[in-house]
Design a protein around this motif. Structure first.
Motif: not given
Length: 365
Positions: A287, A289-290, A300, A305, A307, A309, A312, A315-316
């Motif tokens: 997981i 950050d972008r 992605e 994955r 995220a 926030e 996110d 949810a994952a």
């Protein structure tokens, strides 16, 4: 059949100790790759107490390692080796870096290179006039400015800072040491990294807050220098320091691992962390950050994955099935092992050095 052998001297922050830095594992993967390619490397490291007391690789088997006490000591003892080298590579964050660079340049070495393992941070520092390990006037001195960031960063190094030739040399992973251990995961999400003030808000958002929302899940943060006043939830395990020999076991404990990127590197883009490569090589689902360039490396939804926030991450952890997690991890592993091992990166380095103006090469039968 003969193979070209280069004598390369690297002056870097640290090879012997991974404590509190990501340089050691980056250099280890690259230099093991160079050894596999038949190259001869001498690594020079400033002898400082905080690394001397935390050495986890005091005698590497893939290169010669020597310590020096000062710039004057380094030149007095190693000037012949530096002058005879086919290439000298000076790394970022070397203590007294500007003095080291001037002293080595004065020897008239054949190929003088800089390896910036912190390129976006370096550019931000130079714009602010901070020159603790590299002076702006020195950037044009190098035959090649190797950058662990690619993309538009290379254009900026040449156009804004005067680099004669900027080349991407991303960090890499030693796949013989970073691989799945077969352990059954007992952590839902983990993070490996030294404390950094600009990364901490993201860590708070993408790990600590999810830990509060998911008290039945288990989390872990490994790395030194975190302030004592951080309010860690009870389900977050704290590990002060992990030697590289223990990294694969830590990644294999995790169902997901978190990748957090420094602010300067997000702004620059195309700056993959060595931790990203290490986790992928251990077949641990990531997981992250972008940042610009990530999807070229790990698409992605296919190999990572992303995220933004806490929701996110929640949810994952809550929605991705074991099969889905395994697909993410397997796809990331395949991509990293195909192009981002230490030997692949050594090949990238040698390709650039081979393209420089002709130099005498030592040959081995």
């Amino acid at each position: 059949m003969t193979a070209s052998v280069r004598k390369i001297v690297v002056i870097g922050l640290s090879l012997s100790s991974s404590w509190g830095n990501g340089h050691a594992t980056t250099f280890r993967a690259l230099l093991r790759g160079l050894k596999a390619e038949g190259q001869e490397v001498l690594f020079l490291e400033r002898d400082v107490p905080w690394y001397a007391s935390q050495r986890d690789l005091p005698t590497p088997d893939f290169c010669d390692l020597a310590f020096y006490d000062s710039v004057e000591d380094m030149i007095a003892r190693f000037a012949p080796a530096l002058a005879a080298a086919d290439a000298v590579i000076i790394g970022s964050y070397v203590p007294d870096g500007p003095a080291v660079i001037d002293a080595v340049a004065a020897l008239g070495v054949r190929a003088l290179c800089f390896y910036d393992i912190d390129t976006p941070v370096t550019m931000a520092k130079l714009r602010r006039g901070e020159e603790d390990y590299l002076a702006r006037r020195q950037v044009p001195l190098f035959d090649v400015y190797f950058s662990f960031s690619g993309g538009r960063v290379l254009d900026r190094l040449e156009a804004e800072f005067g680099a004669r030739r900027a080349e991407a040399l991303y960090c890499s992973v030693d796949e013989t040491r970073y691989r799945p251990t077969g352990a059954t995961p007992d952590l839902d999400l983990g993070y490996l990294g030294t404390y950094s003030p600009d990364r901490q808000p993201t860590l708070e958002r993408l790990l600590i807050e999810p830990a509060r929302r998911l008290p039945h899940c288990r989390f872990a943060v490994a790395g030194p220098q975190y302030p004592d006043d951080i309010d860690w939830p009870a389900n977050v395990e704290r590990i002060e320091h992990l030697a590289p020999a223990d990294h694969a076991a830590f990644y294999s404990r995790q169902r997901f691992t978190l990748n957090v990127t420094r602010a300067d590197m997000i702004a620059a883009g195309w700056s993959p962390s060595v931790r990203l490569f290490e986790a992928a090589a251990c077949r641990t689902a990531i997981i992250s950050d972008r940042w610009e360039g990530l999807e070229e490396l790990l698409p992605e939804g296919e190999a990572v994955r992303i995220a933004a926030e806490a929701a996110d991450v929640v949810a994952a952890l809550s929605e991705i099935s074991p099969d889905g997690r395994d697909r993410l991890a397997g796809n990331a592993m395949d991509r990293i092992l195909a192009a981002h091992t230490g030997r692949a990166r050594a090949g990238d380095l040698l390709h650039v050095l081979d393209s420089l103006p002709a130099q005498p090469l030592r040959r081995r039968a």
